[in-house]
Write a protein that holds these residues in place. Structure first.
Motif, PDB file in Angstrom:
ATOM      1  N   GLN A  47     -49.554   4.531  -3.492  1.00 34.09           N
ATOM      2  CA  GLN A  47     -50.484   3.725  -2.839  1.00 34.09           C
ATOM      3  C   GLN A  47     -51.788   4.225  -2.934  1.00 34.09           C
ATOM      4  N   ILE A  48     -52.086   5.465  -2.622  1.00 34.65           N
ATOM      5  CA  ILE A  48     -53.495   5.996  -2.567  1.00 34.65           C
ATOM      6  C   ILE A  48     -53.808   6.096  -3.998  1.00 34.65           C
ATOM      7  N   ALA A  49     -53.012   6.648  -5.151  1.00 33.36           N
ATOM      8  CA  ALA A  49     -53.514   6.310  -6.528  1.00 33.36           C
ATOM      9  C   ALA A  49     -53.708   5.264  -6.998  1.00 33.36           C
ATOM     10  N   PHE A  50     -52.881   4.361  -6.752  1.00 32.10           N
ATOM     11  CA  PHE A  50     -53.075   2.784  -7.195  1.00 32.10           C
ATOM     12  C   PHE A  50     -54.674   2.203  -6.556  1.00 32.10           C
ATOM     13  N   ALA A  51     -54.778   2.418  -5.236  1.00 32.05           N
ATOM     14  CA  ALA A  51     -55.890   2.091  -4.824  1.00 32.05           C
ATOM     15  C   ALA A  51     -57.128   2.847  -5.423  1.00 32.05           C
ATOM     16  N   ILE A  52     -57.215   3.902  -5.675  1.00 31.07           N
ATOM     17  CA  ILE A  52     -58.286   4.732  -6.663  1.00 31.07           C
ATOM     18  C   ILE A  52     -58.299   3.867  -7.953  1.00 31.07           C
ATOM     19  N   MET A  53     -57.418   3.784  -8.666  1.00 27.17           N
ATOM     20  CA  MET A  53     -57.195   2.902  -9.728  1.00 27.17           C
ATOM     21  C   MET A  53     -58.126   1.735  -9.770  1.00 27.17           C
ATOM     22  N   PHE A 107     -57.486  -8.366  -8.378  1.00 26.87           N
ATOM     23  CA  PHE A 107     -57.535  -7.746  -7.091  1.00 26.87           C
ATOM     24  C   PHE A 107     -58.765  -8.176  -6.394  1.00 26.87           C
ATOM     25  N   ASP A 108     -57.937  -8.741  -5.258  1.00 25.71           N
ATOM     26  CA  ASP A 108     -59.118  -9.379  -4.074  1.00 25.71           C
ATOM     27  C   ASP A 108     -58.871  -9.033  -2.786  1.00 25.71           C
ATOM     28  N   PRO A 109     -59.444  -7.880  -2.119  1.00 26.40           N
ATOM     29  CA  PRO A 109     -59.142  -7.666  -0.620  1.00 26.40           C
ATOM     30  C   PRO A 109     -59.418  -8.695   0.520  1.00 26.40           C
ATOM     31  N   GLU A 110     -60.085  -9.700  -0.155  1.00 29.19           N
ATOM     32  CA  GLU A 110     -60.463 -10.883   0.943  1.00 29.19           C
ATOM     33  C   GLU A 110     -59.447 -11.499   1.166  1.00 29.19           C
ATOM     34  N   ARG A 111     -58.105 -11.369   0.216  1.00 32.55           N
ATOM     35  CA  ARG A 111     -57.097 -12.364   0.979  1.00 32.55           C
ATOM     36  C   ARG A 111     -56.568 -11.886   2.134  1.00 32.55           C
ATOM     37  N   PHE A 112     -57.059 -10.598   2.624  1.00 33.52           N
ATOM     38  CA  PHE A 112     -56.563 -10.132   3.728  1.00 33.52           C
ATOM     39  C   PHE A 112     -57.613  -9.699   5.037  1.00 33.52           C
ATOM     40  N   ASN A 113     -58.712 -10.903   4.689  1.00 33.12           N
ATOM     41  CA  ASN A 113     -59.574 -10.828   5.537  1.00 33.12           C
ATOM     42  C   ASN A 113     -59.071 -11.423   6.879  1.00 33.12           C
ATOM     43  N   GLU A 140     -54.351  -4.929  -0.205  1.00 33.38           N
ATOM     44  CA  GLU A 140     -54.199  -5.711  -1.394  1.00 33.38           C
ATOM     45  C   GLU A 140     -53.545  -4.841  -2.686  1.00 33.38           C
ATOM     46  N   THR A 141     -53.845  -3.598  -2.346  1.00 29.85           N
ATOM     47  CA  THR A 141     -53.313  -2.624  -3.342  1.00 29.85           C
ATOM     48  C   THR A 141     -51.776  -2.644  -3.352  1.00 29.85           C
ATOM     49  N   LEU A 142     -51.099  -2.834  -1.949  1.00 34.31           N
ATOM     50  CA  LEU A 142     -49.672  -3.049  -1.837  1.00 34.31           C
ATOM     51  C   LEU A 142     -49.183  -4.417  -2.312  1.00 34.31           C
ATOM     52  N   ARG A 143     -49.889  -5.400  -2.396  1.00 29.95           N
ATOM     53  CA  ARG A 143     -49.895  -6.638  -2.761  1.00 29.95           C
ATOM     54  C   ARG A 143     -49.556  -6.728  -4.159  1.00 29.95           C
ATOM     55  N   LEU A 144     -50.512  -6.049  -4.938  1.00 28.33           N
ATOM     56  CA  LEU A 144     -50.458  -6.181  -6.576  1.00 28.33           C
ATOM     57  C   LEU A 144     -49.451  -4.923  -6.807  1.00 28.33           C
ATOM     58  N   TYR A 145     -49.328  -3.926  -6.061  1.00 28.17           N
ATOM     59  CA  TYR A 145     -48.788  -2.717  -6.635  1.00 28.17           C
ATOM     60  C   TYR A 145     -47.898  -2.035  -5.444  1.00 28.17           C
ATOM     61  N   PRO A 146     -46.788  -3.107  -5.074  1.00 22.83           N
ATOM     62  CA  PRO A 146     -46.052  -2.463  -3.860  1.00 22.83           C
ATOM     63  C   PRO A 146     -45.208  -1.300  -4.244  1.00 22.83           C
ATOM     64  N   THR A 147     -45.359  -0.179  -3.811  1.00 26.07           N
ATOM     65  CA  THR A 147     -44.710   1.039  -4.351  1.00 26.07           C
ATOM     66  C   THR A 147     -43.224   1.135  -4.234  1.00 26.07           C
ATOM     67  N   ALA A 148     -42.683   0.408  -3.187  1.00 27.05           N
ATOM     68  CA  ALA A 148     -41.288   0.234  -3.002  1.00 27.05           C
ATOM     69  C   ALA A 148     -40.921  -1.500  -3.170  1.00 27.05           C
ATOM     70  N   PRO A 149     -40.592  -1.783  -4.363  1.00 27.19           N
ATOM     71  CA  PRO A 149     -40.843  -3.033  -4.901  1.00 27.19           C
ATOM     72  C   PRO A 149     -39.723  -4.162  -4.300  1.00 27.19           C
ATOM     73  N   GLY A 150     -38.756  -3.655  -3.692  1.00 27.97           N
ATOM     74  CA  GLY A 150     -37.841  -4.756  -3.187  1.00 27.97           C
ATOM     75  C   GLY A 150     -36.828  -4.253  -2.342  1.00 27.97           C
ATOM     76  N   THR A 151     -36.081  -4.980  -1.771  1.00 30.96           N
ATOM     77  CA  THR A 151     -34.850  -4.864  -0.798  1.00 30.96           C
ATOM     78  C   THR A 151     -33.854  -5.721  -1.240  1.00 30.96           C
ATOM     79  N   THR A 152     -32.611  -5.282  -0.785  1.00 31.73           N
ATOM     80  CA  THR A 152     -31.385  -6.323  -1.093  1.00 31.73           C
ATOM     81  C   THR A 152     -30.550  -6.444   0.177  1.00 31.73           C
ATOM     82  N   ARG A 153     -29.923  -7.690   0.189  1.00 30.91           N
ATOM     83  CA  ARG A 153     -28.858  -7.983   1.305  1.00 30.91           C
ATOM     84  C   ARG A 153     -27.760  -8.639   0.746  1.00 30.91           C
TER      85      ARG A 153
END
Length: 507
Positions: free
Chosen positions: A325-331, A426-432, A374-387
């Motif tokens: 996540q941190i690396a994606f945020a820097i990118m 990439f738009d952090p204002e989505r989470f204002n 917003e970083t985790l929205r565009l780059y979710p490091t754990a992309p999914g789960t199952t049920r």
């Protein structure tokens, strides 16, 4: 002798015919079962199968094995084409990708709907060597999971985490010192590699009371062991033929050795902590103490192995996704200088020149919080789960048969334009705080009772590291690098995020 020889040959021929008959019956039975699965699920929209027996597996393997591609891309493409309930076939099984918010809420928030055994039991062992076993992530049975989770909760309570702020600061300062060395030498930095060492130092110190100092250690086996295990996890869960190919023997051996290294390390650290407790030493109420407590309260024949299951789970999950996540945020910030500038201004206003960041400071870094979300929205490091649903269920007007695996992909949902306008921007204002809250289409830490236990830990760590980085350094991305995503079970930047750094305020 001749009659005896003829008799033996006759019996051998007879046995061969029986064996061929058994194989033929098994194959015909398999074909009929595949046909049954097709008939059972084919009313659900989905892409054309690659072939009758393998289903969509060839496409999935292609995306898994091809550099520069990852499986989540094709899941997104299929969802955009076939809708919020999309069927996928793999050999004799079918599963459904669900991107319907109402169903996401109903299913993920329910303790009565279990994780998919077919998915998570594949993580119990890698090629015959125990990996995550039946720890917190992989325990399918709700009661088994709940007993572990209840005991682990105190190590992740807000009160306990707030008391760790000095440790977060101290470890982040070590990272800043290392980055200063690169800045002084005007040498490009592989940010993901360094941040990965930082997050591993944090989790081993806070969770296990061990100081690895990976930022200054060149020969530690742990980073490579974790990366090998993650690659093994992808091969084991997605490629049923991986172990059958002779060319993969070396890789399989290395994966098994990596699993054994982590578990042997866990056994050593657990035994050291046991001795400290038995000798009356004061020990922290950290994750390792809680792992021991869990074993004491849930005596089973397998308690030693379950302790190691949770050790490996926290060792890997506690550092890998945060580093990514941190690396994606820097990118992302390197590609959006206007957002980077606004973030620096916030950090300057809140922190000034103070070195230690307080819990109160973290609460005031609201735009940084938006950037990380917003970083985790565009780059979710754990992309999914199952049920897995036990009974038939109607999802978005489509009947999904019982005993079916469901995939809820944060990567897919977060990139659909029906949920997010211009989703690739990439738009952090989505989470204002005044913006509409996403309705069950944003879940980078999953949702409900099985949501990630360490999400608050992770975000404190990310905020402290990012705030110090922005306070101390100007950085820019090295030209020509890739901005693609690498799938290693978790998602990480393919390039590693190469940056040039200089101390702020220097020419």
């Amino acid at each position: 002798m001749e009659p005896l020889g003829s008799l033996i040959l006759g019996w051998v021929g007879y046995l061969v015919l029986i064996l061929l008959g058994v194989v033929l019956v098994a194959f015909v039975s398999f074909v009929l079962y595949v046909q049954y699965i097709h008939q059972k699920f084919d009313h659900i929209p989905g892409p054309p199968r690659d072939n009758f027996l393998l289903g969509h597996l060839p496409t999935i393997l292609s995306y898994t094995r091809t550099p520069g591609r990852h499986i989540n891309e094709i899941f997104l493409e299929w969802t955009e084409t076939y809708g919020p309930v999309c069927r996928i076939n793999s050999l004799h099984t079918a599963f459904v990708i669900v991107s319907c918010p109402e169903a996401t809420k109903e299913i993920l928030m329910s303790p009565k709907i279990s994780k998919d055994p077919l998915s998570y039991k594949r993580l119990h062992s890698l090629f015959g060597t125990r990996f995550l076993g039946t720890g917190l992530v992989t325990a399918v049975d709700h009661e088994v999971w709940y007993k572990q989770r209840r005991i682990m909760d105190p190590a992740f309570s807000s009160v306990y985490l707030r008391g760790l702020i000095d440790t977060f600061n101290e470890r982040a300062e070590r990272l800043m010192t290392k980055l200063s060395e690169f800045a002084d030498r005007e040498e490009p930095v592989h940010m993901h590699k360094l941040i990965n060492s930082f997050t591993m130092d944090v989790i081993t110190k806070i969770a296990f009371g061990v100081d690895l100092d990976l930022l200054n250690t060149q020969d530690s086996p742990f980073p490579q062991a974790i990366e090998t295990c993650l690659k093994g996890m992808v091969c084991h869960t997605r490629d049923p033929f991986f172990q059958l190919w002779s060319k993969n023997k070396k890789a399989v051996r290395e994966i098994k050795e990596a699993c054994q290294l982590l578990r042997k390390t866990g056994a050593m650290w657990i035994n050291e902590r046991k001795k400290a407790v038995q000798s009356g030493q004061e020990v922290p109420m950290d994750i390792l103490t809680q792992i021991l407590k869990s074993a004491e309260e849930n005596k089973t024949d397998d308690d030693e192995e379950i302790m190691l299951d949770n050790f490996v789970t926290f060792f890997i999950a506690g550092q890998e996704t945060t580093a990514n996540q941190i690396a994606f945020a820097i990118m992302a910030l390197g590609r959006h200088p206007e957002i980077l500038q606004r973030l620096k201004e916030e950090v300057d206003d809140v922190l000034g020149v103070k070195q230690d960041i307080s819990n109160e400071d973290l609460g005031r870094l609201t735009y940084l919080n938006q950037v990380l979300k917003e970083t985790l929205r565009l780059y979710p490091t754990a992309p999914g789960t199952t049920r897995r649903i036990a009974k038939d269920m109607v999802i978005n007007g489509i009947r999904v048969p019982g005993n079916c695996g469901l995939l809820f992909s944060s990567f897919v949902s977060s990139r659909l334009d029906r949920f997010f306008k211009d989703p690739l921007t990439f738009d952090p204002e989505r989470f204002n705080m005044n913006a509409p809250k996403p309705y069950y289409c944003y879940f980078p830490f999953a949702l409900g009772p099985r949501s990630c236990l360490g999400q608050n830990f992770s975000q404190i760590e990310a905020k402290v590291a990012m705030a110090k980085l922005l306070q101390r350094f100007d950085f820019s991305l090295v030209p020509g690098q890739s901005f693609e995503i690498l799938d290693t079970g978790t998602l990480r930047p393919e390039s590693g995020v190469m940056c040039t750094l200089k101390l702020r305020g220097t020419a």
